[in-house]
Design a protein around this motif. Structure first.
Motif, PDB file in Angstrom:
ATOM      1  N   ASP A 166       0.819  -1.218   0.000  1.00 46.66           N
ATOM      2  CA  ASP A 166       0.000   0.000   0.000  1.00 46.66           C
ATOM      3  C   ASP A 166       0.846   1.259   0.000  1.00 46.66           C
ATOM      4  O   ASP A 166       0.544   2.218  -0.719  1.00 46.66           O
ATOM      5  CB  ASP A 166      -0.935   0.007   1.213  1.00 46.66           C
ATOM      6  CG  ASP A 166      -1.947  -1.130   1.185  1.00 46.66           C
ATOM      7  OD1 ASP A 166      -2.202  -1.668   0.087  1.00 46.66           O
ATOM      8  OD2 ASP A 166      -2.463  -1.490   2.263  1.00 46.66           O
ATOM      9  N   ILE A 167       1.920   1.274   0.795  1.00 53.16           N
ATOM     10  CA  ILE A 167       2.710   2.508   0.873  1.00 53.16           C
ATOM     11  C   ILE A 167       3.500   2.730  -0.410  1.00 53.16           C
ATOM     12  O   ILE A 167       3.630   3.866  -0.875  1.00 53.16           O
ATOM     13  CB  ILE A 167       3.631   2.529   2.122  1.00 53.16           C
ATOM     14  CG1 ILE A 167       4.193   3.946   2.311  1.00 53.16           C
ATOM     15  CG2 ILE A 167       4.728   1.480   2.033  1.00 53.16           C
ATOM     16  CD1 ILE A 167       4.886   4.148   3.632  1.00 53.16           C
ATOM     17  N   GLN A 168       4.003   1.656  -1.013  1.00 47.83           N
ATOM     18  CA  GLN A 168       4.676   1.829  -2.307  1.00 47.83           C
ATOM     19  C   GLN A 168       3.708   2.372  -3.356  1.00 47.83           C
ATOM     20  O   GLN A 168       4.041   3.285  -4.112  1.00 47.83           O
ATOM     21  CB  GLN A 168       5.271   0.499  -2.781  1.00 47.83           C
ATOM     22  CG  GLN A 168       6.657   0.219  -2.270  1.00 47.83           C
ATOM     23  CD  GLN A 168       7.373  -0.831  -3.091  1.00 47.83           C
ATOM     24  OE1 GLN A 168       6.759  -1.612  -3.824  1.00 47.83           O
ATOM     25  NE2 GLN A 168       8.684  -0.890  -2.967  1.00 47.83           N
ATOM     26  N   ARG A 169       2.525   1.792  -3.390  1.00 44.55           N
ATOM     27  CA  ARG A 169       1.521   2.255  -4.343  1.00 44.55           C
ATOM     28  C   ARG A 169       1.131   3.703  -4.053  1.00 44.55           C
ATOM     29  O   ARG A 169       0.931   4.505  -4.973  1.00 44.55           O
ATOM     30  CB  ARG A 169       0.299   1.342  -4.271  1.00 44.55           C
ATOM     31  CG  ARG A 169      -0.882   1.755  -5.127  1.00 44.55           C
ATOM     32  CD  ARG A 169      -0.673   1.503  -6.595  1.00 44.55           C
ATOM     33  NE  ARG A 169      -1.876   1.822  -7.360  1.00 44.55           N
ATOM     34  CZ  ARG A 169      -2.014   1.669  -8.658  1.00 44.55           C
ATOM     35  NH1 ARG A 169      -1.028   1.192  -9.390  1.00 44.55           N
ATOM     36  NH2 ARG A 169      -3.139   1.987  -9.274  1.00 44.55           N
ATOM     37  N   ALA A 170       1.025   4.057  -2.784  1.00 48.16           N
ATOM     38  CA  ALA A 170       0.622   5.413  -2.400  1.00 48.16           C
ATOM     39  C   ALA A 170       1.609   6.452  -2.925  1.00 48.16           C
ATOM     40  O   ALA A 170       1.211   7.507  -3.440  1.00 48.16           O
ATOM     41  CB  ALA A 170       0.509   5.513  -0.882  1.00 48.16           C
ATOM     42  N   ILE A 171       2.906   6.169  -2.822  1.00 46.63           N
ATOM     43  CA  ILE A 171       3.920   7.102  -3.306  1.00 46.63           C
ATOM     44  C   ILE A 171       3.776   7.303  -4.810  1.00 46.63           C
ATOM     45  O   ILE A 171       3.843   8.423  -5.321  1.00 46.63           O
ATOM     46  CB  ILE A 171       5.330   6.592  -2.952  1.00 46.63           C
ATOM     47  CG1 ILE A 171       5.515   6.541  -1.427  1.00 46.63           C
ATOM     48  CG2 ILE A 171       6.398   7.483  -3.579  1.00 46.63           C
ATOM     49  CD1 ILE A 171       6.761   5.809  -0.982  1.00 46.63           C
TER      50      ILE A 171
END
Length: 540
Positions: free
Chosen positions: A125-130
């Motif tokens: 999720d955090i990779q996608r968010a960036i």
């Protein structure tokens, strides 16, 4: 159950209405590594210490907080709440932090990552968010090189994980957004936890520090049960020679956020504010100019490749083919197999910007990206020669009429460059991007007919009736969206009657903030798509 869902929905509506306009779903389709259906998160019954705790997150989102008064830095900061990977302390370490950032003039994005007990999903999720924030840089007036993270407790661990694994993808690519970088440009860890899971409480082995690791700000307290995390991370960053600012206060414990009554909660925001100003400082005008047209040393090849081993591509059209994106150092790295010409028609190694007709306006185009992506698929003994002919602001009627536009006689120059190209190799295709100048009610009705006439002229000049012509759509970000959409419809319809024409889609690409020109990342992606389209033509 219906009442509970309604209560949660009303709660979020009331909480966010004054601060934000957007909630972005990270995964439009199936969520990777998630077996449960998408649903609203559940608020737990535990409201101790006046904290709202969310769990059962199956549909990760970003909640956007826009500042009333921007500080001009164009920085975007993703906020990662803590909660031990079991819950999200969504107000104390999420929305309240976003409001603080808004008051400082920054755009904030509160991440609802997957909980409980789904650290793998959270890392995805955090990779996608960036990447998602980077893809929406134009929409929120952000600089793609100023996307940062701030994480609390477990959210600090998640932020550190993302910041030290930017070159390792935690999931399979889903769409064009996943071609963007997941690199954080700066990272703040506030009372981080779980960073010392290595042997003898050393740095977590999941972290991969290298020369690309971004600068860090770390704040913790000596009496925090997870306080060792701050020390080991600070030491690891120092050993890696990564810029780090580490603060350890004697007392304050853990999980204080910005709440009043805790001395640590009153100290860290002031320190972080100063550090952020350094990280997100607006670029000086001179520096912006140098970056826009990055200075380059012209390099001639040691020897010219054999004519039979050179594939030539003519770049034609107007400003988006001539290039208006910001040129960065990575765009000036030459390959011995990618050639171009200078203004004197000498063969040189290709470096951006390629076009030289408008020296005060030229910027990053899609040419070098096209060629480098092509090199990965074509024979190793083959070189690519890029011949620029595009001139900003030129209409298709000007091309057909061989009008002198900005001191360039458009069609004559094209034919001269074709003749030059044939001296060094074989013309394999034309990269065309044009139409913005013709996107008006008077010119649109003639555009299809004009394309037919111009492409016939192009192919006749080259001497190949089957010459591939690769045509890029206009961007989908224009304020004249209806007119530009009509142009794209004409382009796509025209391709149905021209079996040697390919259309390059641009619906997900981003402008550089002027609603006219593609930004740098979009130009690089456009080049890749031109290459993919050409490769399909030679496989037919």
């Amino acid at each position: 159950m219906k009442f509970a869902l309604l209560a949660i929905s009303l709660f979020f509506t009331c909480l966010l209405s004054a601060q934000t306009e957007d909630i972005i779903t990270l995964w439009p389709d199936k969520v990777p590594n998630e077996s449960r259906p998408k649903q609203l998160p559940r608020q737990t019954d535990n409201t101790s210490n006046n904290v709202i705790r969310l769990t059962d997150v199956t549909n990760p989102t970003l909640t956007v907080f826009k500042p009333k008064h921007s500080n001009g830095s164009q920085a975007g900061i993703i906020v990662c709440p803590g909660g031990g990977y079991g819950i999200l302390a969504i107000d104390k370490e999420g929305y309240e932090i976003a409001e603080w950032l808004n008051n400082l003039g920054y755009t904030a994005f509160v991440l609802q990552y997957r909980v409980p007990k789904n650290q793998k999903g959270a890392s995805q999720d955090i990779q996608r968010a960036i990447k998602v924030v980077r893809s929406k840089a134009s929409e929120f007036d952000l600089d793609t090189k100023k996307i940062g993270l701030i994480g609390f407790s477990a959210g600090g661990h998640l932020s550190a994980l993302a910041s030290t694994n930017a070159t390792t993808s935690f999931y399979e690519p889903q769409d064009a957004i996943d071609t963007l970088s997941s690199k954080s440009n700066f990272t703040m860890l506030i009372y981080p936890a779980y960073l010392d899971k290595g042997e003898n409480k050393t740095i977590n082995p999941d972290f991969s520090l290298d020369k690309n690791t971004p600068p860090f700000f770390i704040f913790g307290t000596a009496d925090d049960q997870y306080g060792n995390s701050s020390f080991v991370m600070g030491q690891a960053l120092r050993d890696n020679k990564t810029p780090v600012e580490l603060h350890v206060y004697p007392e304050g414990g853990h999980g204080y956020g910005l709440r009043k009554g805790n001395v640590a909660a009153e100290i860290w925001p002031k320190l972080a504010e100063k550090w952020l100003k350094k990280m997100a400082k607006p670029a000086e005008k001179a520096k912006q100019d140098r970056t826009y047209n990055f200075p380059k040393a012209e390099v001639k090849p040691k020897a010219l490749p054999k004519k039979k081993d050179v594939w030539v591509f003519i770049m034609a059209g107007q400003s988006n083919m001539a290039g208006r994106g910001y040129v960065e150092p990575q765009d000036t790295i030459a390959s011995s197999r990618v050639l171009t010409i200078n203004k004197n028609n000498d063969i040189v190694l290709a470096k951006e910007p390629l076009h030289f007709y408008e020296p005060k306006m030229g910027g990053l185009d899609s040419g070098l990206s096209f060629a480098k992506n092509l090199l990965e698929e074509i024979p190793e003994n083959t070189s690519v020669l890029l011949i620029p002919t595009a001139v900003g602001g030129s209409s298709i009627s000007q091309w057909l009429g061989d009008v002198s536009h900005r001191d360039v006689k458009l069609l004559s120059n094209f034919k001269e460059k074709v003749a030059l190209a044939k001296k060094y190799g074989k013309v394999k295709g034309i990269l065309w991007h044009q139409g913005e100048s013709d996107a008006n009610p008077k010119k649109i009705p003639q555009h299809d007919e004009n394309l037919t006439a111009l492409f016939k002229t192009f192919r006749k000049s080259v001497g190949n009736k089957k010459l591939p012509i690769l045509v890029g759509e206009l961007g989908r970000y224009s304020k004249k969206v209806a007119l530009w959409s009509q142009m794209n419809s004409i382009i796509n319809e025209h391709a149905k009657g021209d079996q040697y024409m390919s259309v390059i889609k641009t619906d997900d690409l981003v402008d550089k903030g002027d609603a006219v020109h593609f930004n740098s990342e979009s130009q690089r992606l456009l080049g890749k798509r031109y290459a993919e389209a050409f490769l399909k033509t030679i496989k037919k």
